[in-house]
Design an enzyme around this catalytic site. Structure first.
Site, short mmCIF file in Angstrom:
data_model
loop_
_atom_site.label_atom_id
_atom_site.label_comp_id
_atom_site.label_asym_id
_atom_site.label_seq_id
_atom_site.Cartn_x
_atom_site.Cartn_y
_atom_site.Cartn_z
N GLY A 10 -7.75 -0.37 6.54
CA GLY A 10 -6.54 -0.04 5.01
C GLY A 10 -7.06 -0.58 3.98
N ALA A 89 -2.35 2.38 7.31
CA ALA A 89 -1.08 3.56 7.61
C ALA A 89 -0.51 4.66 6.54
CB ALA A 89 0.27 2.75 7.63
N THR A 134 7.59 -3.14 7.66
CA THR A 134 8.41 -3.25 6.58
C THR A 134 9.60 -3.24 6.43
OG1 THR A 134 8.99 -1.07 5.40
CG2 THR A 134 7.67 -0.58 7.96
N GLU A 136 11.49 -1.06 5.85
CA GLU A 136 11.86 0.66 6.30
C GLU A 136 12.35 0.41 7.68
OE1 GLU A 136 12.19 3.48 4.97
OE2 GLU A 136 12.43 2.87 2.95
N TYR A 158 8.62 7.70 9.24
CA TYR A 158 7.63 6.33 9.16
C TYR A 158 8.36 5.16 9.98
CZ TYR A 158 6.20 2.66 6.59
OH TYR A 158 5.22 1.01 5.91
N LYS A 162 6.71 2.44 12.82
CA LYS A 162 6.95 1.25 12.13
C LYS A 162 7.58 0.05 13.63
CE LYS A 162 3.63 1.01 8.52
NZ LYS A 162 2.70 -0.64 8.60
P1 NAP Z 1 -1.04 2.53 0.70
O1 NAP Z 1 -2.41 1.85 -1.06
O2 NAP Z 1 -1.11 3.92 0.88
O3 NAP Z 1 -2.69 1.80 1.63
C1 NAP Z 1 -2.35 2.29 3.61
C2 NAP Z 1 -4.22 2.36 3.66
O4 NAP Z 1 -4.23 3.44 4.58
C3 NAP Z 1 -5.36 3.53 2.57
O5 NAP Z 1 -6.50 2.30 3.19
C4 NAP Z 1 -5.63 4.57 3.87
O6 NAP Z 1 -6.73 4.90 3.55
C5 NAP Z 1 -5.38 4.08 4.88
N1 NAP Z 1 -5.03 4.99 6.14
C6 NAP Z 1 -3.89 5.72 6.26
N2 NAP Z 1 -4.24 6.48 6.92
C7 NAP Z 1 -5.22 6.50 7.59
C8 NAP Z 1 -5.97 6.66 8.64
N3 NAP Z 1 -5.19 7.15 10.16
N4 NAP Z 1 -7.20 5.37 9.68
C9 NAP Z 1 -7.74 4.48 8.68
N5 NAP Z 1 -7.13 4.13 7.25
C10 NAP Z 1 -5.55 5.10 6.83
O7 NAP Z 1 -0.69 1.36 1.32
P2 NAP Z 1 -0.03 0.02 0.62
O8 NAP Z 1 0.66 -0.20 -0.18
O9 NAP Z 1 -1.10 -0.69 0.85
O10 NAP Z 1 0.39 -0.82 2.20
C11 NAP Z 1 -0.25 -1.50 3.18
C12 NAP Z 1 0.25 -1.27 4.77
O11 NAP Z 1 1.63 -2.55 4.66
C13 NAP Z 1 0.96 -0.42 5.13
O12 NAP Z 1 0.96 -0.15 6.57
C14 NAP Z 1 2.44 -0.20 4.80
O13 NAP Z 1 2.73 1.22 5.21
C15 NAP Z 1 2.65 -0.95 4.65
N6 NAP Z 1 3.92 -2.23 4.01
C16 NAP Z 1 3.91 -1.51 2.29
C17 NAP Z 1 5.09 -2.16 1.93
C18 NAP Z 1 4.76 -2.34 0.56
O14 NAP Z 1 6.07 -1.98 -0.20
N7 NAP Z 1 3.20 -1.64 -0.60
C19 NAP Z 1 5.82 -2.53 2.00
C20 NAP Z 1 5.97 -3.09 3.66
C21 NAP Z 1 5.05 -2.60 4.79
P3 NAP Z 1 -7.17 5.73 2.21
O15 NAP Z 1 -7.40 5.11 1.15
O16 NAP Z 1 -8.14 6.83 2.50
O17 NAP Z 1 -5.95 6.63 2.23
N1 GDD Z 2 8.58 8.10 -4.29
C1 GDD Z 2 9.27 8.46 -4.88
N2 GDD Z 2 9.62 9.77 -6.46
N3 GDD Z 2 10.75 7.98 -4.53
C2 GDD Z 2 12.31 7.89 -5.72
C3 GDD Z 2 11.90 9.47 -6.50
C4 GDD Z 2 10.39 9.94 -6.75
O1 GDD Z 2 10.33 10.49 -7.25
N4 GDD Z 2 12.94 9.48 -6.71
C5 GDD Z 2 14.16 8.65 -6.14
N5 GDD Z 2 13.30 7.55 -5.03
C6 GDD Z 2 13.09 6.55 -4.20
C7 GDD Z 2 13.42 6.36 -2.84
O2 GDD Z 2 14.28 8.02 -3.00
C8 GDD Z 2 13.97 5.84 -2.43
O3 GDD Z 2 14.87 5.66 -2.39
C9 GDD Z 2 12.65 4.66 -3.28
O4 GDD Z 2 13.14 5.54 -4.62
C10 GDD Z 2 11.77 4.42 -3.57
O5 GDD Z 2 10.44 4.57 -2.78
P1 GDD Z 2 9.62 4.59 -2.65
O6 GDD Z 2 8.67 4.24 -3.80
O7 GDD Z 2 8.65 5.99 -2.71
O8 GDD Z 2 8.80 3.65 -1.28
P2 GDD Z 2 10.07 3.45 0.03
O9 GDD Z 2 11.12 2.14 0.22
O10 GDD Z 2 9.96 4.71 0.31
O11 GDD Z 2 8.92 3.11 0.75
C11 GDD Z 2 7.94 1.78 0.16
O12 GDD Z 2 8.27 0.46 1.04
C12 GDD Z 2 8.88 -0.04 1.97
C13 GDD Z 2 9.03 -1.17 2.07
O13 GDD Z 2 10.01 -0.71 2.34
C14 GDD Z 2 6.75 2.21 1.35
O14 GDD Z 2 5.27 1.29 0.86
C15 GDD Z 2 6.67 1.90 2.42
O15 GDD Z 2 5.25 1.70 3.09
C16 GDD Z 2 7.53 0.28 2.54
O16 GDD Z 2 7.51 0.22 4.11
#
Ligand code: NAP
Ligand code: GDD
Length: 384
Positions: A10, A89, A134, A136, A158, A162
């Site tokens: 990733g 992911a 996460t 989540e 998702y 996880k």
């Molecule tokens: P992101 O920006 O969506 O990056 C996901 C990465 O995974 C990208 O490099 C994507 O490649 C790659 N990927 C997806 N499917 C794949 C596959 N089948 N094989 C190989 N690579 C794949 O996510 P992020 O925000 O950096 O988050 C990083 C990790 O932390 C994820 O596992 C996410 O679920 C977890 N997480 C995120 C948050 C958050 O708030 N950001 C919180 C808790 C946990 P492409 O660039 O080609 O799409």
């Molecule tokens: N994406 C999105 N788009 N979310 C919206 C919108 C919209 O237009 N309007 C309201 N929301 C609300 C969603 O319903 C959710 O309650 C909240 O905004 C956050 O949505 P996201 O930003 O899509 O993030 P997430 O909380 O569902 O998931 C992210 O955080 C997780 C950690 O708690 C992702 O990064 C996950 O990969 C990560 O695990």
């Protein structure tokens, strides 16, 4: 001393890009897994790219996929990493309802593939593993705030994928004595955040609305609450987790929770625009109440002010139920006591600083879009 070697799955994502840069600065050789794509997908890490013909490269990319065991095993065998950061992911919660099987495969079984490759290659004593778990997992929360001991109740394909990844990481740690740890990270954002996550969708819309490139943005559930931190802080926690003598699981969060509605108001106020909401549920809407000329001129530009002032009273935020989720996570707020005391980690960005970083970045991005519309040429650099 030879350099430490890290493998980041990733690496092209938000966290992967910040982490790669951070580890390279620390003197690591970083290997990254990237997917083959018909368009370039390396925008976030292009500034780290080195020509394959360069000697002494510290950033090396490999084609791969979390759904391909043989590919993962070969790469881990070739790289012999000291540390693996498993960040790859399908990370979008709403999209996971549309692609549940793929999400289970990449996010759940994908983690097993990495762990099992390390075991089969006899690297269990050498390679430390970080699993991107996460908040989540808490889903329908059983406790407020959530901590390491709070029971999980996932609410999306998702989160269920996880959940498997979390427990298989714990199981490999206990069964084979591996240094495998979970970071239970609460939402973290940045100017590199994917454009369809809520914060980035909002900050991009605010920039476009302020520049008169867009009338209005449609959102989903405005009442859910999230504990948002800055990705730059959170990748440091990943690193610290793998530097501990013993593997363990940690909540990484700020301890502050905010509604989507308030994040929207905060984002508009960064450009001096006051937005209020009226109505409820699908009929809720946000409209412009006033503009602070000085702040608007400073952040967006004096030239855009006269046109924007004509829009006072206009609706700029609507609700479209298409963005609602079949099952929602209403509130997330993390207790980061363990990370503070054991890792010595703490967040340096509060929500206002995060919001400002994203809005100002997106104004620059959208100004380029405006420039392109007028015949300019493309120069993209996420790290500007
Ligand atoms: P992101 O920006 O969506 O990056 C996901 C990465 O995974 C990208 O490099 C994507 O490649 C790659 N990927 C997806 N499917 C794949 C596959 N089948 N094989 C190989 N690579 C794949 O996510 P992020 O925000 O950096 O988050 C990083 C990790 O932390 C994820 O596992 C996410 O679920 C977890 N997480 C995120 C948050 C958050 O708030 N950001 C919180 C808790 C946990 P492409 O660039 O080609 O799409
Ligand atoms: N994406 C999105 N788009 N979310 C919206 C919108 C919209 O237009 N309007 C309201 N929301 C609300 C969603 O319903 C959710 O309650 C909240 O905004 C956050 O949505 P996201 O930003 O899509 O993030 P997430 O909380 O569902 O998931 C992210 O955080 C997780 C950690 O708690 C992702 O990064 C996950 O990969 C990560 O695990």
């Amino acid at each position: 001393m030879s350099k430490k070697v890290a493998l980041i799955t990733g690496v092209t994502g938000q966290d992967g890009a910040y982490l790669a840069e951070y580890l390279i600065k620390k003197g690591y050789i970083v290997h990254g897994l990237k997917r083959r794509s018909s368009l370039f997908n390396t925008d976030r890490i292009d500034h780290l790219y080195q020509d394959p013909h360069d000697e002494n490269r510290n950033m090396i990319l490999h084609y791969g996929d979390m759904t391909d065991s043989m590919n993962l095993t070969r790469i881990i065998g070739d790289v012999q990493p000291d540390e693996i950061y498993n960040l790859a992911a399908m990370s979008h919660v709403k999209v996971s309802f549309d692609t549940p099987e793929y999400t289970a495969n990449a996010d759940g079984i994908g983690t097993l593939r990495v762990l099992e490759a390390v075991r089969l290659l006899n690297l269990t004593q050498k390679t430390r593993i970080y699993q991107a778990s996460t908040s989540e997992l808490y889903g329908l929360v059983q406790e407020i705030p959530q901590k390491e001991t709070t029971p999980f109740y996932p609410r999306s394909p998702y989160a269920v994928a996880k959940l498997y990844a979390y427990w298989i990481t714990v199981n490999y740690r206990e069964a084979y004595g591996m240094h495998a740890s979970n970071g239970i990270l609460f939402n973290h954002e940045s100017p590199l955040r994917g454009e369809t996550f809520v914060t980035r969708k909002v900050t991009r819309a605010v920039a476009r609305i302020a520049l008169n490139l867009q009338e209005k943005v449609y959102m989903g559930n405005l009442s859910s609450k999230r504990d948002w931190g800055h990705a730059k802080d959170y990748i440091k926690a990943m690193y610290l987790i793998l530097q501990q003598d013993e593997p363990d699981d940690y909540v990484i969060s700020t301890g502050v929770t905010t509604t989507i509605r308030d994040f929207i108001k905060m984002s508009f106020s960064e450009v001096g625009v006051e937005v209020e909401f009226r109505g409820s549920d699908e009929k809720e809407e946000g409209y412009i109440v006033s503009v602070n000329d000085e702040v608007f001129a400073k952040t967006v530009g004096e030239a855009h002010l006269p046109a924007f002032k004509k829009r006072i009273g206009n609706v700029v935020v609507g609700v479209d139920p298409a963005y609602f989720r079949p099952t929602e996570v209403d509130i997330l707020i993390g207790d980061n006591t363990k990370a503070r005391t054991k890792l010595g980690w703490e967040p340096t960005y509060d929500l206002k600083a995060l919001c400002q970083d994203m809005v100002l970045h997106d104004i620059e991005v959208m100004k380029r879009e405006e420039f392109l519309k007028n015949g300019g040429y493309r120069i993209m650099n996420y790290f500007e």
